[in-house]
Design an enzyme around this catalytic site. Structure first.
Site, PDB file in Angstrom:
ATOM      1  N   HIS A   6       0.834  -1.205   0.000  1.00  0.00           N
ATOM      2  CA  HIS A   6       0.000   0.000   0.000  1.00  0.00           C
ATOM      3  C   HIS A   6       0.869   1.256   0.000  1.00  0.00           C
ATOM      4  CE1 HIS A   6      -3.180   2.833   1.046  1.00  0.00           C
ATOM      5  NE2 HIS A   6      -2.421   3.238   2.044  1.00  0.00           N
ATOM      6  N   ASN A  64      12.912  12.102  13.040  1.00  0.00           N
ATOM      7  CA  ASN A  64      11.534  12.233  13.492  1.00  0.00           C
ATOM      8  C   ASN A  64      11.330  13.543  14.262  1.00  0.00           C
ATOM      9  OD1 ASN A  64       8.883  10.598  13.901  1.00  0.00           O
ATOM     10  ND2 ASN A  64       9.362  11.386  15.929  1.00  0.00           N
ATOM     11  N   GLY A  66       6.741   5.670   7.889  1.00  0.00           N
ATOM     12  CA  GLY A  66       6.044   4.998   8.970  1.00  0.00           C
ATOM     13  C   GLY A  66       6.784   3.807   9.549  1.00  0.00           C
TER      14      GLY A  66
END
Length: 241
Positions: free
Chosen positions: A52, A158, A216
């Protein structure tokens, strides 16, 4: 085929012993099958999420190539290059995640690693600030240097991504018998209910934009690497906001 079946145990002769050993073997087989099923489910989930995530940058690349002509501007080419680099990063992180999931995989040579020096190098690369340690000596740990470097780098990336250009501060110190690495930023924070979930593969906070960067997997890799080194990772409120 029913692995939950057990034979009645009783007596202290050979038949009783055989029944006991049969039940022990059946329990082991049942546990192995359950572990295999859990691993297969985890792998299927990882691959499904990966496929995905791969579709979005691939679609952008295809559209960019379709619209590109011989006089295409540099900005369009730079955007396509960014998407290709995003794919490279995703593939690299998926491969590393799969190796970390395999307990038998060779992660590299365990050696004494200067965690303070490693953090200083990564801070210099990212523009973060390394706080002075209250101890005179550097914090040295046993571990795989390249994996510990990935931990620091992913945490800094991050922090930089979500702190909107604000200060990022890194601390390396010893507390009791443990080495502690803290990365502090002034980002929007993480709701308490999401602080465990952000370490799941491919999980993004609600409303997080794909355009903000990242695939992610960064924090999931941090958690896997730290756990492989016998440690733990957590997200907390920054006392300074």
């Amino acid at each position: 085929g029913d692995l939950s079946v057990r034979v009645p145990e009783g007596g202290d002769d050979e038949v009783g012993f055989l029944g006991s050993r049969f039940n022990h073997a059946a329990e082991q087989v049942q546990g192995l099958v359950a572990a295999r099923d859990a691993l297969l489910a985890s792998q299927k989930s990882l691959l499904a999420n990966a496929s995905h995530e791969l579709r979005s940058p691939l679609a952008r690349i295809r559209m960019g190539l379709a619209l590109m002509d011989s006089e295409s501007d540099a900005r369009a080419k730079a955007e396509i290059q960014r998407n290709i680099e995003e794919l490279d990063q995703l593939i690299e992180e998926i491969l590393l995640a799969s190796r970390l999931d395999s307990r038998a995989a060779d992660m590299g040579t365990v050696e004494a690693v200067d965690l303070t020096g490693l953090a200083a190098e990564e801070c210099a690369q990212s523009g973060a600030e390394l706080a002075a340690s209250p101890q005179a000596q550097a914090v040295v740990v046993d571990g795989v240097a390249r994996l510990l470097r990935r931990v620091v780098r992913n945490l800094l990336e991050n922090a930089r991504r979500y702190s909107a250009g604000g200060e990022v501060l890194v601390e390396v110190l010893r507390e009791g018998g443990e080495a502690v690495l803290r990365v502090r930023d002034h980002g929007p924070g993480v709701p308490p209910a999401q602080r465990e979930r952000i370490f799941e593969p491919f999980y993004r906070l609600p409303g997080a934009s794909e355009r903000a960067g990242g695939v992610g997997l960064g924090l999931a890799l941090v958690k896997s690497i730290v756990q492989r080194h016998g440690g733990q990772v957590r997200c907390e409120d920054n006392p300074g906001g």
